[in-house]
Design a protein around this motif. Structure first.
Motif, PDB file in Angstrom:
ATOM      1  N   GLU A  30     -32.285   0.991   4.471  1.00 42.60           N
ATOM      2  CA  GLU A  30     -30.878   1.162   4.093  1.00 42.60           C
ATOM      3  C   GLU A  30     -30.738   2.182   2.970  1.00 42.60           C
ATOM      4  O   GLU A  30     -31.643   2.363   2.156  1.00 42.60           O
ATOM      5  N   TRP A  31     -29.586   2.808   2.935  1.00 42.27           N
ATOM      6  CA  TRP A  31     -29.233   3.721   1.850  1.00 42.27           C
ATOM      7  C   TRP A  31     -28.808   2.900   0.653  1.00 42.27           C
ATOM      8  O   TRP A  31     -28.088   1.913   0.784  1.00 42.27           O
ATOM      9  N   LYS A  32     -29.210   3.294  -0.541  1.00 39.05           N
ATOM     10  CA  LYS A  32     -28.942   2.528  -1.759  1.00 39.05           C
ATOM     11  C   LYS A  32     -27.973   3.269  -2.677  1.00 39.05           C
ATOM     12  O   LYS A  32     -28.026   4.488  -2.812  1.00 39.05           O
ATOM     13  N   ASN A  33     -27.095   2.474  -3.303  1.00 35.01           N
ATOM     14  CA  ASN A  33     -26.207   2.955  -4.368  1.00 35.01           C
ATOM     15  C   ASN A  33     -25.387   4.179  -3.976  1.00 35.01           C
ATOM     16  O   ASN A  33     -25.341   5.162  -4.712  1.00 35.01           O
ATOM     17  N   TYR A  34     -24.711   4.119  -2.840  1.00 35.31           N
ATOM     18  CA  TYR A  34     -23.834   5.213  -2.413  1.00 35.31           C
ATOM     19  C   TYR A  34     -22.533   5.107  -3.201  1.00 35.31           C
ATOM     20  O   TYR A  34     -21.907   4.044  -3.249  1.00 35.31           O
ATOM     21  N   LYS A  35     -22.151   6.200  -3.849  1.00 38.94           N
ATOM     22  CA  LYS A  35     -20.961   6.238  -4.696  1.00 38.94           C
ATOM     23  C   LYS A  35     -20.168   7.501  -4.418  1.00 38.94           C
ATOM     24  O   LYS A  35     -20.742   8.545  -4.111  1.00 38.94           O
ATOM     25  N   PHE A  36     -18.860   7.407  -4.552  1.00 34.55           N
ATOM     26  CA  PHE A  36     -18.010   8.598  -4.466  1.00 34.55           C
ATOM     27  C   PHE A  36     -16.667   8.293  -5.117  1.00 34.55           C
ATOM     28  O   PHE A  36     -16.306   7.132  -5.302  1.00 34.55           O
ATOM     29  N   ASN A  37     -15.969   9.346  -5.482  1.00 34.20           N
ATOM     30  CA  ASN A  37     -14.629   9.246  -6.043  1.00 34.20           C
ATOM     31  C   ASN A  37     -13.626   9.850  -5.079  1.00 34.20           C
ATOM     32  O   ASN A  37     -13.902  10.863  -4.442  1.00 34.20           O
ATOM     33  N   ILE A  38     -12.467   9.220  -5.026  1.00 34.86           N
ATOM     34  CA  ILE A  38     -11.339   9.808  -4.326  1.00 34.86           C
ATOM     35  C   ILE A  38     -10.303  10.124  -5.392  1.00 34.86           C
ATOM     36  O   ILE A  38      -9.942   9.263  -6.204  1.00 34.86           O
ATOM     37  N   ILE A  39      -9.866  11.388  -5.401  1.00 33.67           N
ATOM     38  CA  ILE A  39      -8.955  11.855  -6.449  1.00 33.67           C
ATOM     39  C   ILE A  39      -7.684  12.380  -5.797  1.00 33.67           C
ATOM     40  O   ILE A  39      -7.715  13.172  -4.861  1.00 33.67           O
ATOM     41  N   GLN A  40      -6.567  11.936  -6.322  1.00 27.23           N
ATOM     42  CA  GLN A  40      -5.263  12.343  -5.821  1.00 27.23           C
ATOM     43  C   GLN A  40      -5.027  13.812  -6.102  1.00 27.23           C
ATOM     44  O   GLN A  40      -5.345  14.312  -7.190  1.00 27.23           O
ATOM     45  N   THR A  49       0.848  -1.190   0.000  1.00 28.50           N
ATOM     46  CA  THR A  49       0.000   0.000   0.000  1.00 28.50           C
ATOM     47  C   THR A  49       0.881   1.236   0.000  1.00 28.50           C
ATOM     48  O   THR A  49       2.065   1.173   0.341  1.00 28.50           O
ATOM     49  N   GLU A  50       0.278   2.354  -0.393  1.00 32.31           N
ATOM     50  CA  GLU A  50       0.959   3.645  -0.338  1.00 32.31           C
ATOM     51  C   GLU A  50      -0.069   4.690   0.065  1.00 32.31           C
ATOM     52  O   GLU A  50      -1.271   4.466  -0.036  1.00 32.31           O
ATOM     53  N   THR A  51       0.414   5.826   0.503  1.00 31.84           N
ATOM     54  CA  THR A  51      -0.462   6.901   0.954  1.00 31.84           C
ATOM     55  C   THR A  51      -0.188   8.148   0.138  1.00 31.84           C
ATOM     56  O   THR A  51       0.970   8.494  -0.116  1.00 31.84           O
ATOM     57  N   CYS A  52      -1.265   8.810  -0.292  1.00 27.20           N
ATOM     58  CA  CYS A  52      -1.155  10.053  -1.052  1.00 27.20           C
ATOM     59  C   CYS A  52      -2.131  11.070  -0.461  1.00 27.20           C
ATOM     60  O   CYS A  52      -3.012  10.716   0.317  1.00 27.20           O
ATOM     61  N   THR A  53      -1.982  12.324  -0.836  1.00 27.45           N
ATOM     62  CA  THR A  53      -2.936  13.359  -0.464  1.00 27.45           C
ATOM     63  C   THR A  53      -4.044  13.348  -1.510  1.00 27.45           C
ATOM     64  O   THR A  53      -3.777  13.273  -2.712  1.00 27.45           O
ATOM     65  N   ALA A  54      -5.305  13.396  -1.052  1.00 28.08           N
ATOM     66  CA  ALA A  54      -6.435  13.262  -1.971  1.00 28.08           C
ATOM     67  C   ALA A  54      -7.622  14.077  -1.466  1.00 28.08           C
ATOM     68  O   ALA A  54      -7.572  14.671  -0.385  1.00 28.08           O
ATOM     69  N   TYR A  55      -8.690  14.086  -2.283  1.00 29.67           N
ATOM     70  CA  TYR A  55      -9.953  14.712  -1.884  1.00 29.67           C
ATOM     71  C   TYR A  55     -11.102  13.854  -2.383  1.00 29.67           C
ATOM     72  O   TYR A  55     -10.944  13.028  -3.276  1.00 29.67           O
ATOM     73  N   CYS A  56     -12.296  14.052  -1.790  1.00 32.20           N
ATOM     74  CA  CYS A  56     -13.487  13.304  -2.160  1.00 32.20           C
ATOM     75  C   CYS A  56     -14.316  14.143  -3.125  1.00 32.20           C
ATOM     76  O   CYS A  56     -14.509  15.337  -2.923  1.00 32.20           O
ATOM     77  N   SER A  57     -14.830  13.494  -4.182  1.00 30.16           N
ATOM     78  CA  SER A  57     -15.586  14.200  -5.207  1.00 30.16           C
ATOM     79  C   SER A  57     -16.750  13.350  -5.691  1.00 30.16           C
ATOM     80  O   SER A  57     -16.705  12.130  -5.634  1.00 30.16           O
ATOM     81  N   GLN A  58     -17.782  13.995  -6.170  1.00 26.90           N
ATOM     82  CA  GLN A  58     -18.916  13.377  -6.855  1.00 26.90           C
ATOM     83  C   GLN A  58     -19.569  12.259  -6.047  1.00 26.90           C
ATOM     84  O   GLN A  58     -19.752  11.160  -6.538  1.00 26.90           O
ATOM     85  N   TYR A  59     -19.952  12.544  -4.817  1.00 29.06           N
ATOM     86  CA  TYR A  59     -20.653  11.509  -4.057  1.00 29.06           C
ATOM     87  C   TYR A  59     -22.152  11.606  -4.296  1.00 29.06           C
ATOM     88  O   TYR A  59     -22.694  12.665  -4.553  1.00 29.06           O
ATOM     89  N   SER A  60     -22.812  10.436  -4.249  1.00 30.82           N
ATOM     90  CA  SER A  60     -24.248  10.387  -4.497  1.00 30.82           C
ATOM     91  C   SER A  60     -24.838   9.126  -3.885  1.00 30.82           C
ATOM     92  O   SER A  60     -24.128   8.175  -3.569  1.00 30.82           O
ATOM     93  N   ALA A  61     -26.155   9.119  -3.723  1.00 35.20           N
ATOM     94  CA  ALA A  61     -26.900   7.943  -3.281  1.00 35.20           C
ATOM     95  C   ALA A  61     -28.279   8.004  -3.912  1.00 35.20           C
ATOM     96  O   ALA A  61     -28.776   9.085  -4.242  1.00 35.20           O
ATOM     97  N   ALA A  62     -28.890   6.842  -4.106  1.00 30.36           N
ATOM     98  CA  ALA A  62     -30.236   6.803  -4.678  1.00 30.36           C
ATOM     99  C   ALA A  62     -31.250   7.336  -3.670  1.00 30.36           C
ATOM    100  O   ALA A  62     -32.221   7.948  -4.024  1.00 30.36           O
ATOM    101  N   TRP A  63     -31.079   7.085  -2.420  1.00 33.67           N
ATOM    102  CA  TRP A  63     -31.878   7.559  -1.294  1.00 33.67           C
ATOM    103  C   TRP A  63     -32.090   6.399  -0.360  1.00 33.67           C
ATOM    104  O   TRP A  63     -31.687   5.275  -0.624  1.00 33.67           O
TER     105      TRP A  63
END
Length: 124
Positions: free
Chosen positions: A113-123, A92-106
């Motif tokens: 339960e929450w459905k289809n939770y998605k997000f991106n982590i971008i370096q 494994t390695e560690t980088c600095t990143a941020y979270c982007s474009q998160y969403s859920a169906a509801w």
């Protein structure tokens, strides 16, 4: 119930294991001076190579699981992201990143339960 994994961490705290391994990609970043000239020739000035993006997906999460994941990013414009090294097993390695474009169906009224939770982590 989901299990926490040290394979993916935010600021040293484990993330819940996603349903499938995250999609990942690497992109080169070009300077604003890059582009095609009128004769059609591409001129690239690469300022950074292989910037990583990881896409996480969870088909269902409880209130507590969602709160835990959201809490990992709360109030942070950047964080330390630990992830597997592409092409190396068990490293494994560690980088600095941020979270982007998160969403859920509801939240499902049937299962609670929450459905289809998605997000991106971008370096960064």
């Amino acid at each position: 119930m989901r299990h926490l994994t040290n394979c993916y961490q935010i600021d040293g705290k484990p993330m819940y294991a996603p349903d499938t391994e995250p999609d990942f990609s690497f992109t080169d970043l070009d300077a604003s001076d890059s582009g095609r000239t009128e004769d059609g020739v591409m001129h690239r000035i690469v300022v950074r190579e292989k910037v990583g993006t990881w896409g996480f997906q969870y088909s269902h999460l409880t209130d507590a699981e969602l709160a835990y994941l959201r809490g990992l990013f709360a109030g942070k414009s950047e964080f330390a992201f630990t992830h597997p090294v592409f092409g190396q097993s068990d490293a494994t390695e560690t980088c600095t990143a941020y979270c982007s474009q998160y969403s859920a169906a509801w939240k499902s009224k049937v299962t609670g339960e929450w459905k289809n939770y998605k997000f991106n982590i971008i370096q960064c």
